[in-house]
Design an enzyme around this catalytic site. Structure first.
Site, PDB file in Angstrom:
ATOM      1  CD  GLU A  17      -3.703  -2.713   7.166  1.00  0.00           C
ATOM      2  OE1 GLU A  17      -2.593  -2.967   6.691  1.00  0.00           O
ATOM      3  OE2 GLU A  17      -4.281  -1.624   6.975  1.00  0.00           O
ATOM      4  N   GLY A  69       1.998   2.240  10.672  1.00  0.00           N
ATOM      5  CA  GLY A  69       2.895   3.383  10.529  1.00  0.00           C
ATOM      6  C   GLY A  69       3.561   3.800  11.822  1.00  0.00           C
ATOM      7  CB  SER A  77       4.835  -1.741  11.968  1.00  0.00           C
ATOM      8  OG  SER A  77       4.396  -0.403  12.140  1.00  0.00           O
ATOM      9  CG  ASN A  96      -1.692   1.264   1.397  1.00  0.00           C
ATOM     10  OD1 ASN A  96      -1.797   2.061   0.451  1.00  0.00           O
ATOM     11  ND2 ASN A  96      -2.267   1.469   2.572  1.00  0.00           N
ATOM     12  CD1 TRP A  97       3.435   0.944  -2.931  1.00  0.00           C
ATOM     13  CD2 TRP A  97       3.522   2.167  -4.813  1.00  0.00           C
ATOM     14  NE1 TRP A  97       4.119   0.218  -3.880  1.00  0.00           N
ATOM     15  CE2 TRP A  97       4.189   0.940  -5.040  1.00  0.00           C
ATOM     16  CE3 TRP A  97       3.442   3.094  -5.865  1.00  0.00           C
ATOM     17  CZ2 TRP A  97       4.776   0.631  -6.265  1.00  0.00           C
ATOM     18  CZ3 TRP A  97       4.024   2.778  -7.087  1.00  0.00           C
ATOM     19  CH2 TRP A  97       4.685   1.561  -7.274  1.00  0.00           C
ATOM     20  CE  LYS A  98       0.070   3.494   4.804  1.00  0.00           C
ATOM     21  NZ  LYS A  98      -0.145   3.685   6.225  1.00  0.00           N
ATOM     22  CG  HIS A 146      -5.886   1.798   4.988  1.00  0.00           C
ATOM     23  ND1 HIS A 146      -5.501   2.735   5.919  1.00  0.00           N
ATOM     24  CD2 HIS A 146      -4.837   0.961   4.834  1.00  0.00           C
ATOM     25  CE1 HIS A 146      -4.259   2.476   6.294  1.00  0.00           C
ATOM     26  NE2 HIS A 146      -3.836   1.406   5.659  1.00  0.00           N
ATOM     27  CD  GLU A 199      -3.226   5.540   6.604  1.00  0.00           C
ATOM     28  OE1 GLU A 199      -3.183   5.595   5.364  1.00  0.00           O
ATOM     29  OE2 GLU A 199      -2.280   5.090   7.291  1.00  0.00           O
ATOM     30  N   GLY A 205       2.731  -1.105   4.285  1.00  0.00           N
ATOM     31  CA  GLY A 205       2.796   0.302   3.927  1.00  0.00           C
ATOM     32  C   GLY A 205       4.236   0.735   3.715  1.00  0.00           C
TER      33      GLY A 205
HETATM   34  C1  PEP Z   1      -0.932   0.081   5.872  1.00  0.00           C
HETATM   35  O1  PEP Z   1      -1.005   1.255   5.589  1.00  0.00           O
HETATM   36  O2  PEP Z   1      -1.806  -0.695   5.464  1.00  0.00           O
HETATM   37  C2  PEP Z   1       0.191  -0.370   6.695  1.00  0.00           C
HETATM   38  C3  PEP Z   1       0.163  -1.585   7.187  1.00  0.00           C
HETATM   39  O3  PEP Z   1       1.200   0.531   6.907  1.00  0.00           O
HETATM   40  P1  PEP Z   1       2.626   0.235   7.635  1.00  0.00           P
HETATM   41  O4  PEP Z   1       3.137  -1.051   7.084  1.00  0.00           O
HETATM   42  O5  PEP Z   1       3.471   1.406   7.276  1.00  0.00           O
HETATM   43  O6  PEP Z   1       2.335   0.123   9.090  1.00  0.00           O
END
Ligand code: PEP
Length: 248
Positions: free
Chosen positions: A165, A171, A209, A8-10, A94, A96, A230
């Site tokens: 998640e 993050g 993470s 997931n490049w966001k 997600h 976010e 992410g």
């Molecule tokens: C995500 O945004 O789905 C995610 C898991 O981010 P990160 O790996 O940076 O925690």
């Protein structure tokens, strides 16, 4: 069932850095075909990612999808449009999106249904906040979020990809331990098993993470069928290390 490693490049990257990232991933993939790989760039870069990955074993997805097909919905991108440019997946719900855009459990369910109706596999994200975990509500929250999706997609439950998640791990560098993640994945698996005759078709990814250092242990858990990544998906070496960890 092959594991799925999804990036997931966001809201990161530009044309030049995306090309470099994709070229690096493609160069490192030979011999790593025991898992499926997906990248989800920002919507404006989905089409160019599909072009860059033509003939490669890497799927492309959106980071969100509209419940609508077309019309006066400024800013929205439909499943039909994602499909039209060659995407095959979309992240849905997600945290976010839930947090910053007020997406409700019901809306997330509708989005998953809209994606499936137009040939896009939704990667539906569910997970508790830190306050909910500390209040002992983790299982109840995840079950409630998943129930809304199961209700919305009806007989298509087996076509979902799910991503557990925990919001507190996204993050933050704070990962759920393999045991914490496995415990929730088992709850999700049981709920899916009660909703479809083909629970074995549903991949349940862990996200929060996941990185090159912790992926092996997380992916070794019996009910963790892949990762939604992410930050580490933006670094070629780290993403490839996670793909390597998913080779089984
Ligand atoms: C995500 O945004 O789905 C995610 C898991 O981010 P990160 O790996 O940076 O925690």
């Amino acid at each position: 069932m092959k594991k799925l490693i999804a990036g997931n490049w966001k809201m990161n990257g530009d044309s030049a850095s995306n090309a470099e990232l994709l070229a690096g991933i493609v160069a490192g993939l030979p011999g790593l075909d025991a898992c499926d790989v997906l990248v989800c760039p920002p919507s404006v870069y989905v089409a160019s990612a599909v072009t860059a990955l033509a003939g490669q074993p890497v799927a492309v997805g959106g980071q969100d999808v509209s419940v609508q097909v077309k019309g006066a919905y400024t800013g929205e991108v439909s499943a039909v449009m994602l499909r039209d440019v060659g995407a095959t997946y979309a992240i849905v719900g997600h945290s976010e999106r839930r947090q910053y855009h007020g997406e409700t459990d019901a809306l997330v369910g509708e989005k998953a249904q809209a994606a499936l109706a137009h040939g896009i596999t939704p990667v539906v994200c569910i997970g508790e906040t830190l306050a909910q975990r500390e209040a002992g509500e983790t299982n109840a929250v995840v079950k409630r979020q998943l129930a809304a999706v199961i209700h919305a997609v009806g007989h298509c439950v087996s076509e979902l990809v799910l991503a557990y998640e925990p919001v507190w791990a996204i993050g933050t560098g704070q990962t759920a331990t393999p045991e914490q993640a496995q415990a929730v994945h088992a709850v999700i698996r049981a709920q899916i098993a009660a909703a479809t005759e083909h629970p074995e078709r549903v991949r349940i990814l862990y996200g929060g993470s996941m990185n090159a250092a912790n992926a092996t242990q997380l992916l070794a858990q019996p009910d963790i069928d892949g990762g939604l990544i992410g930050g580490a998906s933006l670094k070629v070496a780290d993403f490839l290390t996670i793909i390597r960890a998913a080779q089984g």
